[in-house]
Design a protein around this motif. Structure first.
Motif, mmCIF file in Angstrom:
data_model
loop_
_atom_site.group_PDB
_atom_site.id
_atom_site.type_symbol
_atom_site.label_atom_id
_atom_site.label_comp_id
_atom_site.label_asym_id
_atom_site.label_seq_id
_atom_site.Cartn_x
_atom_site.Cartn_y
_atom_site.Cartn_z
ATOM 1 N N UNK A 178 0.844 -1.190 0.000
ATOM 2 C CA UNK A 178 0.000 0.000 0.000
ATOM 3 C C UNK A 178 0.884 1.246 0.000
ATOM 4 N N UNK A 179 0.588 2.161 -0.959
ATOM 5 C CA UNK A 179 1.376 3.393 -1.058
ATOM 6 C C UNK A 179 0.428 4.586 -1.063
ATOM 7 N N UNK A 180 0.995 5.733 -0.737
ATOM 8 C CA UNK A 180 0.257 6.999 -0.839
ATOM 9 C C UNK A 180 0.469 7.517 -2.255
ATOM 10 N N UNK A 191 -0.178 -1.694 -4.931
ATOM 11 C CA UNK A 191 0.502 -2.020 -6.178
ATOM 12 C C UNK A 191 1.912 -2.492 -5.869
ATOM 13 N N UNK A 192 2.621 -2.889 -6.909
ATOM 14 C CA UNK A 192 4.026 -3.260 -6.784
ATOM 15 C C UNK A 192 4.846 -1.994 -7.020
ATOM 16 N N UNK A 245 -7.892 -8.113 -4.667
ATOM 17 C CA UNK A 245 -9.139 -8.810 -4.315
ATOM 18 C C UNK A 245 -9.161 -9.195 -2.840
ATOM 19 N N UNK A 246 -8.000 -9.523 -2.268
ATOM 20 C CA UNK A 246 -7.967 -9.980 -0.884
ATOM 21 C C UNK A 246 -8.152 -8.846 0.109
ATOM 22 N N UNK A 247 -7.676 -7.653 -0.224
ATOM 23 C CA UNK A 247 -7.684 -6.558 0.746
ATOM 24 C C UNK A 247 -8.719 -5.502 0.442
ATOM 25 N N UNK A 248 -9.591 -5.741 -0.524
ATOM 26 C CA UNK A 248 -10.594 -4.727 -0.874
ATOM 27 C C UNK A 248 -11.530 -4.515 0.308
ATOM 28 N N UNK A 249 -11.801 -3.248 0.690
ATOM 29 C CA UNK A 249 -12.664 -2.998 1.847
ATOM 30 C C UNK A 249 -14.067 -3.502 1.574
#
Length: 684
Positions: free
Chosen positions: A523-525, A561-562, A680-684
């Motif tokens: 996770x990035x800003x 993202x990567x 898909x795994x971390x979508x709120x």
């Protein structure tokens, strides 16, 4: 002698005493009366039998004969009603009932409610006794059982005297004498009924013979009709009529010949191609369609209102049609289908409420049911074996006609297919030269692409190596100044870096194009990351007289993202904009958020001003070593190809668009990058 003397005084009275004869005559009078009564009863019996025989001899109509005999017996016995019933036998399959009532009962408002002979026959033990071959001596038993049996009838029957009649050693009828008031039958009445039994037996026998003759005449007439029907169907099979028209005539002729109220011809279309290999008595997946219909227009049948032609239904929804599969293709006969307890009722188009009597015969060929021939009646009907055989013959001919039509259709279809293939072959041969020319042109273009690829590849490898070789030779010259040595060393380092970058890009592309692991997401800003990348390019852009404009959302976006791949994508896009932008223009970098099909997405656009990209160039702009025509700018030619591979690696998409600027030769070139905001795994 003593005994004799003692008896003498007793003989003083005369032997011819008159009172003695007068007493004998008095005693004879009752016998004389009984004798006269017996003679009168005998004469009455003979007269009654003679009158019955006279009716039999003079009557030509059997129905009137029994009616006259019933009236004669009713008047002779002084009863309220006389009923004659013929017992069903081998020659007469149905019982015939004839009844007579006294005049005082004929004028009632509803005589049928007061007296129903059908109800009497239904509950009467007389017919049961007659079928058990009881003799005339059992008359008292029959009488008693009738009185008990009729107590439960809604009739004013209080006393019944009945006897079975015998002819040729078999019971052939029953005589019923009925009173509507309690009454004790006398022995003379019973004896009289016994005397007339033989004459009535002859009458019943005459009725049975007449019925047999009528049945035989009807059988001959029906046989002639059936033969005519078979001839007509044979002619239809040899005609050139279309199948549906022929089947319509078949069902109409059959239903009309057999005097049915309605006829249907139904064909099946199987939706399960493997049904023929499955177990028997299994309900198939098939659709039934009515292709032939005939209805008799009668006031009470209601068939004139029915129009089911071309209607269809599924076999799984019709319990009536399922019976044909359960019974292995045998005819299905119902006198009254409404009384059946099938889990599934018959299909709506059968109109069972109006036509409850059904005969359904399958159209079968080689174990496969092609359809059904259905005959219906509004009243109960008993189908004769000859009629069933006729319907089966009709179904066999209809099945043959269907198979022949299908075979001809298949042959015609095969001929049409072969003709079409020949025509197509000719067309293909005509187009073969054109196709060959197109293939040659494609090969020529592929050869040009190959040459261009090898040329670009050799240039990317040769130029840096050439510069490196020249720098090494110059470094070996004697007396080189230190600043020139430093210059040559910088050239060596720059060219070596170019070669390393080219090799790294090729290895990265190969890795991305081959099966690879999922991206390592973090996770990035997004706002911070874009600003940092844009700041790192400000100096490089300024050297070419360019500026960069960043447009980001007020609220910082989070992106999973990567990081390495994301940075490389933006760097290559900004590098490409820097190379191909006109001087003194602005490179725009913007980011936004959108939701498409309930998926959060991040949209980033890199826009610069430069030469327009044609539609042809747009088709290969992301290919390796492909560059715009008429342009040459130093580079490996792998930047945009690497961008596309990295975007696909991140499950995103990229597109390019060239929009001309009004009153200018330049265009706005916009690269649009779309990435999923969350995995898909971390979508709120």
């Amino acid at each position: 002698m003593g005994l004799l003397s003692e008896g003498v005084p007793k003989m003083k009275k005369p032997l011819s005493s008159p009172p003695h004869y007068v007493g004998d005559r008095d005693r004879l009078k009752p016998y004389q009366v009984k004798l006269m009564q017996h003679q009168e009863e005998r004469a009455r019996q003979l007269q009654l039998v003679q009158e019955i025989n006279q009716i039999i001899a003079n009557s030509s109509a059997t129905a009137l004969m029994l009616q006259d005999i019933a009236q004669l017996l009713g008047v002779a016995f002084h009863v309220d009603c006389c009923c004659l019933v013929s017992v069903a036998s081998e020659t007469s399959k149905e019982a015939t009932t004839t009844n007579w009532c006294a005049n005082e009962y004929l004028g009632l408002p509803h005589p049928e409610e007061m007296f129903s002979m059908e109800q009497l026959l239904m509950h009467s033990p007389v017919l049961q006794c007659a079928s058990q071959q009881l003799t005339i001596e059992d008359i008292s038993i029959i009488q008693n059982s009738l009185v008990v049996g009729c107590q439960y009838l809604p009739l004013p029957i209080k006393a019944v005297l009945a006897i079975p009649t015998r002819f040729g050693g078999k019971n052939n009828g029953v005589i019923n004498l009925i009173k509507f008031q309690p009454y004790e039958w006398s022995e003379s009445e019973k004896q009289l009924l016994k005397e007339v039994e033989s004459a009535c037996a002859i009458a019943f026998s005459g009725v049975a013979q007449a019925q047999l003759i009528a049945h035989q005449q009807q059988y001959v007439q029906k046989s002639n009709q059936h033969q005519s029907l078979i001839k007509q169907l044979t002619i239809l099979n040899r005609s050139n009529l279309e199948l549906n028209q022929m089947l319509q005539l078949v069902v109409a002729s059959t239903a009309e010949s057999l005097q049915a109220d309605r006829g249907l011809l139904i064909l099946l279309k199987y939706t399960d191609p493997l049904f023929r290999t499955q177990a028997k008595k299994q309900i198939p997946k098939a659709k039934a369609t009515v292709i032939g219909e005939w209805a008799r227009e009668t006031p009470n049948s209601g068939t004139s209102e029915l129009d089911t032609l071309a209607e269809s239904f599924l076999i799984s929804d019709c319990g009536l049609c399922q019976r044909a599969f359960i019974d292995s293709g045998k005819a299905v006969i119902f006198d009254d289908y409404i009384d059946q307890n099938d889990t599934l009722r018959a299909a709506r188009l059968f109109a069972i409420d109006k036509l409850p009597a059904v005969l359904l015969v399958p159209l079968e060929s080689q174990g496969k049911i092609l359809g059904f021939l259905v005959l219906q009646q509004s009243v109960i009907r008993s189908w004769q074996p000859a009629e069933l055989n006729l319907v089966e013959m009709v179904c066999a001919q209809a099945s043959n006609a269907i198979i022949q039509s299908q075979t001809l259709r298949q042959v015609q279809t095969l001929v049409d297919e072969r003709t079409a293939k020949l025509q197509s072959s000719l067309e293909l041969q005509a187009k073969l030269h054109e196709r060959t020319r197109q293939y040659v042109e494609q090969l020529r273009k592929l050869n040009e692409l190959k040459d261009e690829f090898l040329s670009n590849m050799s240039d990317r490898l040769r130029y840096p190596l050439t510069n490196m070789l020249m720098s090494i030779r110059n470094l070996r010259l004697p007396g080189i100044a230190p600043e020139r040595q430093a210059r040559y060393m910088d050239i060596l380092e720059q060219e070596c870096t170019k070669e390393i970058n080219l090799i790294n890009d090729l290895l990265t592309l190969q890795k991305l194009e081959s099966p690879h692991e999922a991206p390592q997401l973090e996770s990035i800003d997004l706002n911070t990351r874009i600003q940092n990348i844009a700041a790192s390019f400000e100096k490089k852009l300024a050297e070419k007289g360019l500026k960069i404009s960043v447009d980001l959302p007020e609220e910082s976006l989070k992106l999973q993202t990567e990081l390495e791949s994301f940075d490389r994508i933006l760097q290559e896009l900004l590098t490409n904009a820097c190379k191909y932008s006109e001087h003194n223009t602005i490179v725009h970098l913007e980011a936004s958020h959108q939701v498409d099909k309930q998926i959060d997405q991040v949209i980033m656009k890199v826009t610069n001003t430069g030469h327009a990209i044609s539609e042809e160039e747009a088709t290969y702009i992301f290919d390796k070593f492909r560059r715009g025509k008429g342009r040459w700018t130093p580079g490996t030619g792998l930047g945009l190809a690497l961008v596309k591979s990295l975007v696909q690696h991140l499950n995103g998409a990229i597109a390019v668009e060239s929009l001309p600027i009004l009153d200018s030769e330049q265009s706005e070139i916009c690269f649009t990058l779309t990435l999923p905001q969350f995995s898909d795994e971390s979508k709120p």
